[in-house]
Design a protein around this motif. Structure first.
Motif, PDB file in Angstrom:
ATOM      1  N   GLY A  15      -0.091 -15.585  15.834  1.00 17.29           N
ATOM      2  CA  GLY A  15       0.603 -15.964  17.054  1.00 17.29           C
ATOM      3  C   GLY A  15       0.948 -17.444  17.093  1.00 17.29           C
ATOM      4  N   VAL A  16       0.011 -18.288  16.628  1.00 13.15           N
ATOM      5  CA  VAL A  16       0.273 -19.731  16.572  1.00 13.15           C
ATOM      6  C   VAL A  16       1.378 -20.026  15.563  1.00 13.15           C
ATOM      7  CG1 VAL A  16      -0.698 -21.974  15.936  1.00 13.15           C
ATOM      8  CG2 VAL A  16      -2.025 -20.385  17.344  1.00 13.15           C
ATOM      9  N   LEU A  17       1.297 -19.397  14.378  1.00 12.12           N
ATOM     10  CA  LEU A  17       2.356 -19.570  13.382  1.00 12.12           C
ATOM     11  C   LEU A  17       3.693 -19.050  13.904  1.00 12.12           C
ATOM     12  CD1 LEU A  17       0.488 -18.533  10.090  1.00 12.12           C
ATOM     13  CD2 LEU A  17       1.212 -20.837  10.770  1.00 12.12           C
ATOM     14  N   GLY A  18       3.623 -17.931  14.636  1.00 19.61           N
ATOM     15  CA  GLY A  18       4.842 -17.389  15.229  1.00 19.61           C
ATOM     16  C   GLY A  18       5.454 -18.342  16.232  1.00 19.61           C
ATOM     17  N   ASN A  19       4.622 -19.022  17.019  1.00 21.93           N
ATOM     18  CA  ASN A  19       5.114 -20.024  17.969  1.00 21.93           C
ATOM     19  C   ASN A  19       5.807 -21.169  17.249  1.00 21.93           C
ATOM     20  OD1 ASN A  19       4.170 -20.229  21.183  1.00 21.93           O
ATOM     21  ND2 ASN A  19       3.160 -18.618  20.000  1.00 21.93           N
ATOM     22  N   ILE A  20       5.169 -21.672  16.197  1.00 18.62           N
ATOM     23  CA  ILE A  20       5.730 -22.808  15.452  1.00 18.62           C
ATOM     24  C   ILE A  20       7.078 -22.441  14.832  1.00 18.62           C
ATOM     25  CG2 ILE A  20       5.389 -24.330  13.483  1.00 18.62           C
ATOM     26  CD1 ILE A  20       2.368 -24.131  14.033  1.00 18.62           C
ATOM     27  N   ILE A  21       7.113 -21.283  14.166  1.00 16.80           N
ATOM     28  CA  ILE A  21       8.345 -20.882  13.492  1.00 16.80           C
ATOM     29  C   ILE A  21       9.423 -20.508  14.504  1.00 16.80           C
ATOM     30  CG2 ILE A  21       9.357 -19.187  11.915  1.00 16.80           C
ATOM     31  CD1 ILE A  21       6.635 -19.062  10.516  1.00 16.80           C
ATOM     32  N   SER A  22       9.025 -19.889  15.623  1.00 20.44           N
ATOM     33  CA  SER A  22      10.004 -19.522  16.639  1.00 20.44           C
ATOM     34  C   SER A  22      10.631 -20.748  17.286  1.00 20.44           C
ATOM     35  CB  SER A  22       9.352 -18.645  17.705  1.00 20.44           C
ATOM     36  OG  SER A  22       8.981 -17.388  17.169  1.00 20.44           O
ATOM     37  N   VAL A  23       9.858 -21.826  17.409  1.00 21.35           N
ATOM     38  CA  VAL A  23      10.435 -23.091  17.894  1.00 21.35           C
ATOM     39  C   VAL A  23      11.539 -23.551  16.941  1.00 21.35           C
ATOM     40  CG1 VAL A  23       9.949 -25.552  18.228  1.00 21.35           C
ATOM     41  CG2 VAL A  23       8.429 -23.843  19.206  1.00 21.35           C
ATOM     42  N   PRO A 167      24.684 -20.126   9.907  1.00 18.02           N
ATOM     43  CA  PRO A 167      23.818 -21.124   9.271  1.00 18.02           C
ATOM     44  C   PRO A 167      22.656 -20.469   8.534  1.00 18.02           C
ATOM     45  CG  PRO A 167      24.250 -21.676  11.578  1.00 18.02           C
ATOM     46  CD  PRO A 167      24.746 -20.285  11.368  1.00 18.02           C
ATOM     47  N   PHE A 168      22.380 -20.962   7.328  1.00 15.41           N
ATOM     48  CA  PHE A 168      21.295 -20.400   6.527  1.00 15.41           C
ATOM     49  C   PHE A 168      19.942 -20.654   7.187  1.00 15.41           C
ATOM     50  CE2 PHE A 168      17.980 -20.912   3.309  1.00 15.41           C
ATOM     51  CZ  PHE A 168      18.035 -19.675   2.679  1.00 15.41           C
ATOM     52  N   SER A 169      19.774 -21.829   7.799  1.00 15.28           N
ATOM     53  CA  SER A 169      18.484 -22.165   8.406  1.00 15.28           C
ATOM     54  C   SER A 169      18.097 -21.159   9.486  1.00 15.28           C
ATOM     55  CB  SER A 169      18.535 -23.577   9.000  1.00 15.28           C
ATOM     56  OG  SER A 169      19.566 -23.680   9.966  1.00 15.28           O
ATOM     57  N   LEU A 170      19.085 -20.721  10.283  1.00 10.26           N
ATOM     58  CA  LEU A 170      18.796 -19.757  11.339  1.00 10.26           C
ATOM     59  C   LEU A 170      18.341 -18.422  10.755  1.00 10.26           C
ATOM     60  CD1 LEU A 170      18.804 -19.034  14.315  1.00 10.26           C
ATOM     61  CD2 LEU A 170      21.218 -18.441  14.107  1.00 10.26           C
ATOM     62  N   SER A 171      19.015 -17.963   9.698  1.00 13.50           N
ATOM     63  CA  SER A 171      18.645 -16.694   9.063  1.00 13.50           C
ATOM     64  C   SER A 171      17.259 -16.771   8.424  1.00 13.50           C
ATOM     65  CB  SER A 171      19.687 -16.324   7.993  1.00 13.50           C
ATOM     66  OG  SER A 171      20.977 -16.237   8.551  1.00 13.50           O
ATOM     67  N   PHE A 172      16.967 -17.907   7.797  1.00 15.96           N
ATOM     68  CA  PHE A 172      15.683 -18.073   7.120  1.00 15.96           C
ATOM     69  C   PHE A 172      14.519 -18.060   8.114  1.00 15.96           C
ATOM     70  CE2 PHE A 172      12.359 -20.988   5.506  1.00 15.96           C
ATOM     71  CZ  PHE A 172      11.964 -20.267   4.394  1.00 15.96           C
ATOM     72  N   PHE A 173      14.636 -18.849   9.170  1.00 13.09           N
ATOM     73  CA  PHE A 173      13.554 -18.924  10.147  1.00 13.09           C
ATOM     74  C   PHE A 173      13.463 -17.650  10.981  1.00 13.09           C
ATOM     75  CE2 PHE A 173      14.162 -23.590   9.540  1.00 13.09           C
ATOM     76  CZ  PHE A 173      12.898 -23.836   9.022  1.00 13.09           C
ATOM     77  N   LEU A 174      14.584 -16.959  11.153  1.00 11.59           N
ATOM     78  CA  LEU A 174      14.548 -15.674  11.844  1.00 11.59           C
ATOM     79  C   LEU A 174      13.704 -14.666  11.078  1.00 11.59           C
ATOM     80  CD1 LEU A 174      15.662 -13.804  14.119  1.00 11.59           C
ATOM     81  CD2 LEU A 174      17.553 -13.270  12.592  1.00 11.59           C
ATOM     82  N   THR A 175      13.842 -14.668   9.760  1.00  3.14           N
ATOM     83  CA  THR A 175      13.069 -13.755   8.919  1.00  3.14           C
ATOM     84  C   THR A 175      11.580 -14.085   8.965  1.00  3.14           C
ATOM     85  OG1 THR A 175      14.984 -13.575   7.445  1.00  3.14           O
ATOM     86  CG2 THR A 175      12.890 -12.766   6.615  1.00  3.14           C
ATOM     87  N   LEU A 176      11.242 -15.368   8.842  1.00  2.00           N
ATOM     88  CA  LEU A 176       9.835 -15.778   8.914  1.00  2.00           C
ATOM     89  C   LEU A 176       9.229 -15.461  10.280  1.00  2.00           C
ATOM     90  CD1 LEU A 176       9.674 -19.240   7.090  1.00  2.00           C
ATOM     91  CD2 LEU A 176       8.894 -17.024   6.258  1.00  2.00           C
ATOM     92  N   SER A 177      10.000 -15.692  11.328  1.00  2.89           N
ATOM     93  CA  SER A 177       9.512 -15.410  12.672  1.00  2.89           C
ATOM     94  C   SER A 177       9.229 -13.926  12.851  1.00  2.89           C
ATOM     95  CB  SER A 177      10.552 -15.881  13.700  1.00  2.89           C
ATOM     96  OG  SER A 177      10.149 -15.540  15.006  1.00  2.89           O
ATOM     97  N   ALA A 178      10.116 -13.086  12.320  1.00  2.00           N
ATOM     98  CA  ALA A 178       9.915 -11.642  12.431  1.00  2.00           C
ATOM     99  C   ALA A 178       8.625 -11.208  11.734  1.00  2.00           C
ATOM    100  CB  ALA A 178      11.115 -10.908  11.841  1.00  2.00           C
ATOM    101  N   ILE A 179       8.330 -11.819  10.576  1.00  3.07           N
ATOM    102  CA  ILE A 179       7.102 -11.475   9.851  1.00  3.07           C
ATOM    103  C   ILE A 179       5.869 -11.849  10.673  1.00  3.07           C
ATOM    104  CG2 ILE A 179       5.727 -11.999   7.800  1.00  3.07           C
ATOM    105  CD1 ILE A 179       8.345 -12.414   6.280  1.00  3.07           C
TER     106      ILE A 179
END
Length: 293
Positions: A15-23, A167-179
């Motif tokens: 959840g903490v990692l999800g918060n960081i990546i979702s930001v 943007p590639f950055s949005l797609s990349f962080f979207l994938t990490l956030s989903a995980i």
């Protein structure tokens, strides 16, 4: 007991990692909006993904406030509501008149009207014992819409072979956030949190794959068509109505140039240009019923 404690620890960690990546996900469109701010125009960008993201954040915040022990959901969705509101405000400020009206209508209909309707229905027509479950599945449906909102961008990338608006950055962080949020929902045994992130992971991978396929194509296209692009940019800057207004602007420029040439001829020869009179007479012959003379 130890297993339950371990599950809770893993849930907090993800959840903490999800918060960081979702930001980072929420901040990923910053270059896009800096470009909008610098050019004072939204160009071909659309407000739909940000409108849906704001609506989703509002619903998840409502869900987290009802659910016990969901502090990590409260923090990230509160941040999301603030950021998405700023994005939409910037879009409305710099959009063309038609795009601005469409964005405002969508905001009122979705983020004011529909959210208020869900709020009223779940509080007054749904029993408290099943309120959380009903709201959770509503959030699942909206979250799927959030992840499906970039589908129009994906279709555009495939059609134009350009990744300018993805943007590639949005797609990349979207994938990490989903995980991260899938793991959080799994350890919290919250199916409503885990389920939509499966689709988010798949769409994120698809966007990154498309970016890898077409990013070199975009560079080649820019190199081959550099003079043409610069000329089009010069025309577009003269009008804030977008690319659809390029042709009328070009015509107006030609008309102005023609008028300046006529004025210069009159100053040089001392005689008025008779071209306009001849054109008017020809127009009268062809359309005598519409002739202003």
């Amino acid at each position: 007991m130890a297993v339950i404690s371990d599950h809770h620890s893993w849930a907090v960690a993800f959840g903490v990692l999800g918060n960081i990546i979702s930001v980072l996900v929420y901040l990923a469109p910053l270059p896009t909006f800096y470009k909008i701010y610098r050019k004072k125009s939204t160009e071909s960008f659309q407000s739909l993904p940000y409108q849906v993201a704001l609506f989703s954040s509002m619903l998840w915040l409502y869900y987290a406030l009802i659910k016990k022990g969901a502090f990590l959901l409260i923090t990230i969705n509160s941040f999301g509501c603030i950021v998405e509101t700023v994005y939409i405000a910037m879009y409305i400020a710099y959009a063309s008149r038609n795009s601005r009206m469409s964005a405002m209508k969508l905001f009122v209909a979705m983020n004011v009207g529909l959210f208020s309707l869900i709020l009223i229905l779940t509080n007054f027509l749904v029993k408290s014992s099943i309120r959380l479950q009903v709201l959770g599945w509503i959030c699942v449906a909206i979250s799927v819409s959030v992840f499906a909102a970039p589908l129009n961008i994906i279709a555009r990338v495939i059609r134009t072979r350009s990744v300018e608006f993805m943007p590639f950055s949005l797609s990349f962080f979207l994938t990490l956030s989903a995980i991260m949020w899938f793991a959080y929902g799994l350890f919290m045994k919250d199916l409503c949190v885990a389920l939509p992130n499966v689709l988010g992971f798949i769409l994120g991978l698809l966007q990154m794959l498309l970016y890898a396929m077409y990013r070199n194509t975009e560079k080649t296209k820019e190199e081959n068509k550099l003079p043409e692009v610069e000329e089009m940019k010069t025309i577009v800057v003269l009008s804030t109505f977008g690319a659809s207004e390029v042709y009328p602007v070009a015509v107006d420029i030609n008309i102005n140039n023609t008028k300046e040439d006529k004025k210069n001829n009159e100053q040089t020869t001392g005689e008025p240009d008779k071209t306009d009179h001849k054109s008017l007479e020809d127009s009268c012959d062809l359309h005598s019923d519409e002739c202003p003379v």
